[in-house]
Enzyme design. Structure first.
Site, PDB file in Angstrom:
ATOM      1  N   LYS A  55       0.860  -1.186   0.000  1.00 38.55           N
ATOM      2  CA  LYS A  55       0.000   0.000   0.000  1.00 38.55           C
ATOM      3  C   LYS A  55       0.895   1.235   0.000  1.00 38.55           C
ATOM      4  O   LYS A  55       1.929   1.251   0.679  1.00 38.55           O
ATOM      5  CB  LYS A  55      -0.906  -0.022   1.245  1.00 38.55           C
ATOM      6  CG  LYS A  55      -1.898   1.127   1.319  1.00 38.55           C
ATOM      7  CD  LYS A  55      -2.841   0.978   2.515  1.00 38.55           C
ATOM      8  CE  LYS A  55      -3.841   2.133   2.593  1.00 38.55           C
ATOM      9  NZ  LYS A  55      -4.785   1.988   3.723  1.00 38.55           N
ATOM     10  N   SER A 103      -9.790   2.300   2.815  1.00 36.53           N
ATOM     11  CA  SER A 103      -8.858   3.033   1.978  1.00 36.53           C
ATOM     12  C   SER A 103      -7.876   2.135   1.229  1.00 36.53           C
ATOM     13  O   SER A 103      -7.251   2.586   0.289  1.00 36.53           O
ATOM     14  CB  SER A 103      -8.064   4.022   2.835  1.00 36.53           C
ATOM     15  OG  SER A 103      -7.267   3.311   3.782  1.00 36.53           O
ATOM     16  N   SER A 108     -10.158  -0.149   6.994  1.00 36.23           N
ATOM     17  CA  SER A 108      -9.598  -0.087   5.648  1.00 36.23           C
ATOM     18  C   SER A 108      -8.914  -1.346   5.122  1.00 36.23           C
ATOM     19  O   SER A 108      -8.511  -1.375   3.960  1.00 36.23           O
ATOM     20  CB  SER A 108      -8.610   1.072   5.545  1.00 36.23           C
ATOM     21  OG  SER A 108      -9.319   2.263   5.454  1.00 36.23           O
TER      22      SER A 108
HETATM   23  N1  GLN Z   1     -13.266   4.746   6.291  1.00 33.70           N
HETATM   24  C1  GLN Z   1     -12.591   5.109   7.484  1.00 33.70           C
HETATM   25  C2  GLN Z   1     -12.098   6.531   7.383  1.00 33.70           C
HETATM   26  O1  GLN Z   1     -12.306   7.132   6.390  1.00 33.70           O
HETATM   27  C3  GLN Z   1     -11.477   4.167   7.784  1.00 33.70           C
HETATM   28  C4  GLN Z   1     -10.256   4.416   6.995  1.00 33.70           C
HETATM   29  C5  GLN Z   1      -9.122   3.536   7.405  1.00 33.70           C
HETATM   30  O2  GLN Z   1      -9.303   2.501   8.056  1.00 33.70           O
HETATM   31  N2  GLN Z   1      -7.930   3.963   7.039  1.00 33.70           N
HETATM   32  O3  GLN Z   1     -11.529   7.056   8.265  1.00 33.70           O
END
Ligand code: GLN
Length: 483
Positions: free
Chosen positions: A76, A151, A175
Site C-alpha cells: 500500500k 482506503s 480499511s
Molecule cells: N473509512 C474510514 C475513514 O475514512 C477508515 C479508513 C481507514 O481505516 N484507514 O476514516
C-alpha cells in the site's frame, strides 16, 4: 500461475517447478494488461522486482528459502519505500521519494518477498471507497463501475484481480476489512501494536494498524507472521512474543463460542448480507461452534466517536505537511503564511481538508471537553462492551459491511460514506484484531464475514477463517475478465 494461492505458489517455488523470476514476469505482464482499467497500482518497480526475484531464486536454489521467498506482493502506498515514490494517495506527496523503508517493508523484504509496486489508496487513508485518491478511483474487479472499498482499495482490487500474490493494507477504521469484503478476499487487522507503525504514514496514530490482504486465511497467516513483532523504532509496538500463526490453522472448532451481536442485524443491514452471514454461522455451527446472541450496547455510538477521534489525530499528524520540509510547495509564495496556506490548500484534497477542519475544531479550547473528551469516554465504553462480551464468548462474528460494493460516484455526502464503517470501527477503537473473509455473493458482488477476537488472538481468527475456507469455496470465486 496467478490463480494459485500464495501458499501453493510457495510450494511450487520450493520444488523449483517455477522460479520467482518467472512468477514476477508473469505478474508484470498481467499488470501491464489489466491495471490500466483497474488503476490499482500507482507505480510498478519493474527493475527492483526483477533483481529481488533473482536474489530469491538464488536463495531457493541454495535451500535457504522461507515460506515467502520469491513471492510477489504489492505495498500500500502509505508505507515508505526507500528511493521509490511514496504518495499516500495525495498530491502533497506527489514527488516524494522516501529516504528509508517502513519496518513492514523491510520485514517483508527480509522474508524474501518481491515488491512489484505500490497500491492505490484513499488520500492519507481517509475514505471507504478509494474515490479520494488524487491519482483517481480504483475499479472493483467484480463490477468495474463499483468501488473496491477503501482506503486499501488498490490492494484489495489487485489481489482480487490476481495482479500479485498478496498485498499489504492498513486499517484505522476498517480499511483492510471493508475493501477485503467488497473485493471477495481475506484480510486481517491485527491487535493494535502487533505490527510496527514505523514508516507507515500516520493518519490516526491510536487507531492505525497494518495487516495483510490475500486470497485465503492461510496466506494471511504466513504474511502476518513476517510482518509482526516488536520494533524499537515504534514504542507502541507490542513486546509480547509473536505466536506461530500457521501452527493452529487446523485446530478444530469444537466448543468454540461465537457471539452474535444483536445490534449488528438491525436497520441499515442489507438483507442478502444478513442471510449470507447467517448461513456462514450455520456452517461454523456444523463444524462444532456454539452460537450465542450477545449485546454490544454502545454499538450505535461507535461511528460518532470514531469520526471525532480519527480527525482529531489526523489534524495533528498532518500538520507536518507544510510545504517547507518535504512534499508539494506552491509556486511563488509571497510570504510564510502564503506558503503554508497555498501549499496545503493546493496539496490536500477535499476529504482530507474536511478531516483537518473537524479535528482542529474538536480539539480547540472551547470544544475539547464537549467533543474530543466525550469521544474518548465513549471509546472506553465501547471497549468495555467487548470485555464483557469476551467473558461469555471466544470470538464475535457478524457482517463486515452493511452493503456490498456501491457504484463509483454514488455516495456524495460524507455521512453516508462514513456509515460504511458501521461494523468495523469498534475493533479499532478497542485495539482488537478483526478479520474479513468472503462468505457469499449478492447480485454478483462479494459479501464479507467479520470475526473480532480478544487482544492478541489473531491466531484464533485465522484458525476459524481457515476452517471455514476448508468447508466453503466463496474465497475461490474469481471475477470475470481477469484471465
Ligand atoms: N473509512 C474510514 C475513514 O475514512 C477508515 C479508513 C481507514 O481505516 N484507514 O476514516
Amino acid at each position: 500461475m496467478h490463480d494459485k494461492t500464495l501458499t501453493e505458489q510457495a510450494s511450487l517455488l520450493k520444488a523449483r517447478s517455477i522460479s520467482s523470476v518467472e512468477l514476477v514476469d508473469h505478474y508484470l505482464e498481467r499488470i501491464a494488461r489489466l491495471n490500466p482499467d483497474l488503476n490499482a497500482y500507482l507505480c510498478v518497480d519493474e527493475e527492483g522486482a526483477k533483481s529481488s526475484a533473482q536474489a530469491a531464486d538464488k536463495a531457493l536454489a541454495a535451500g535457504n528459502a522461507g515460506p515467502l521467498t520469491g513471492i510477489p506482493i504489492a505495498q500500500k502506498d502509505i508505507f515508505c519505500t526507500k528511493g521509490i515514490a511514496t504518495t499516500c494517495g495525495s498530491k502533497i506527496l506527489q514527488n516524494f521519494k522516501a529516504p528509508y523503508n517502513a519496518t513492514v517493508v523491510d520485514k517483508l523484504a527480509q522474508s524474501g518477498t518481491v515488491m512489484l509496486g505500490k497500491a492505490n489508496m484513499d488520500e492519507f487513508a481517509m475514505g471507504s471507497s478509494n474515490e479520494n485518491s488524487f491519482y483517481g478511483a480504483v475499479a472493483n474487479p467484480w463490477q468495474r463501475d463499483r468501488v473496491p472499498g477503501g482506503s486499501s482499495g488498490g490492494s484489495a482490487a489487485l489481489v482480487a484481480a490476481q495482479l500479485a500474490s498478496a498485498a499489504t493494507g492498513t486499517d484505522t477504521g476498517g480499511s483492510i476489512r471493508q475493501p477485503a469484503a467488497f473485493c471477495g478476499i481475506t484480510g486481517i487487522k491485527p491487535t493494535y501494536g502487533r505490527i510496527s507503525r514505523y514508516g507507515m504514514i500516520a493518519y490516526a496514530s491510536s487507531l492505525d494498524q497494518a495487516g495483510p490482504m490475500a486470497r485465503t486465511a492461510e496466506d494471511c497467516a504466513v504474511l502476518l507472521q513476517a510482518m509482526s513483532g516488536h520494533d524499537e523504532k515504534d514504542s507502541t509496538s507490542s513486546t509480547l512474543e509473536v505466536p506461530d500463526f500457521t501452527a493452529t490453522l487446523n485446530d478444530k472448532l469444537d466448543g468454540l463460542r461465537i457471539g452474535i451481536p444483536k445490534e449488528y442485524f438491525g436497520e441499515g443491514l442489507d438483507g442478502d448480507i444478513a442471510d449470507a452471514v447467517h448461513s456462514a454461522l450455520a456452517e461454523l455451527e456444523k463444524a462444532g461452534a456454539i452460537l450465542k446472541e450477545i449485546s454490544l450496547p454502545n454499538q450505535s455510538h461507535c461511528i460518532p466517536a470514531y469520526y471525532v477521534i480519527a480527525p482529531a489525530e489526523a489534524s495533528s499528524n498532518l500538520s507536518r505537511f507544510d510545504g517547507v520540509r518535504f512534499g508539494y510547495r506552491c509556486e511563488n509564495p509571497q510570504n510564510i503564511d502564503d506558503l503554508y496556506t497555498r501549499s496545503r490548500g493546493e496539496g490536500f484534497g477535499d476529504e482530507v481538508k474536511r478531516r483537518i477542519l473537524i479535528g482542529a475544531y474538536a480539539l480547540s479550547a472551547g470544544y475539547y471537553d464537549a467533543y474530543y473528551l466525550k469521544a474518548q469516554q465513549v471509546r472506553q465504553l465501547v471497549s468495555n462492551d467487548f470485555t464483557d462480551a469476551f467473558n461469555e464468548v471466544d470470538v464475535i462474528a457478524g457482517p463486515t459491511t452493511p452493503t456490498t460494493a456501491f457504484k463509483t460516484g454514488e455516495k456524495t455526502d460524507p455521512i453516508s460514506m462514513y456509515l460504511n464503517d458501521l461494523f468495523t470501527v469498534s475493533a479499532n477503537l478497542s485495539g482488537l484484531p478483526g478479520l474479513s473473509a468472503p462468505c457469499g455473493f449478492s447480485e454478483g458482488l462479494p459479501i464479507g464475514l467479520q470475526l473480532v477476537g480478544p487482544v492478541q488472538q489473531e491466531a484464533r481468527l485465522l484458525n476459524i477463517a481457515h476452517q471455514y475456507q476448508q468447508i466453503t469455496d466463496w474465497h475461490k470465486h474469481t471475477p470475470e475478465g481477469i484471465a
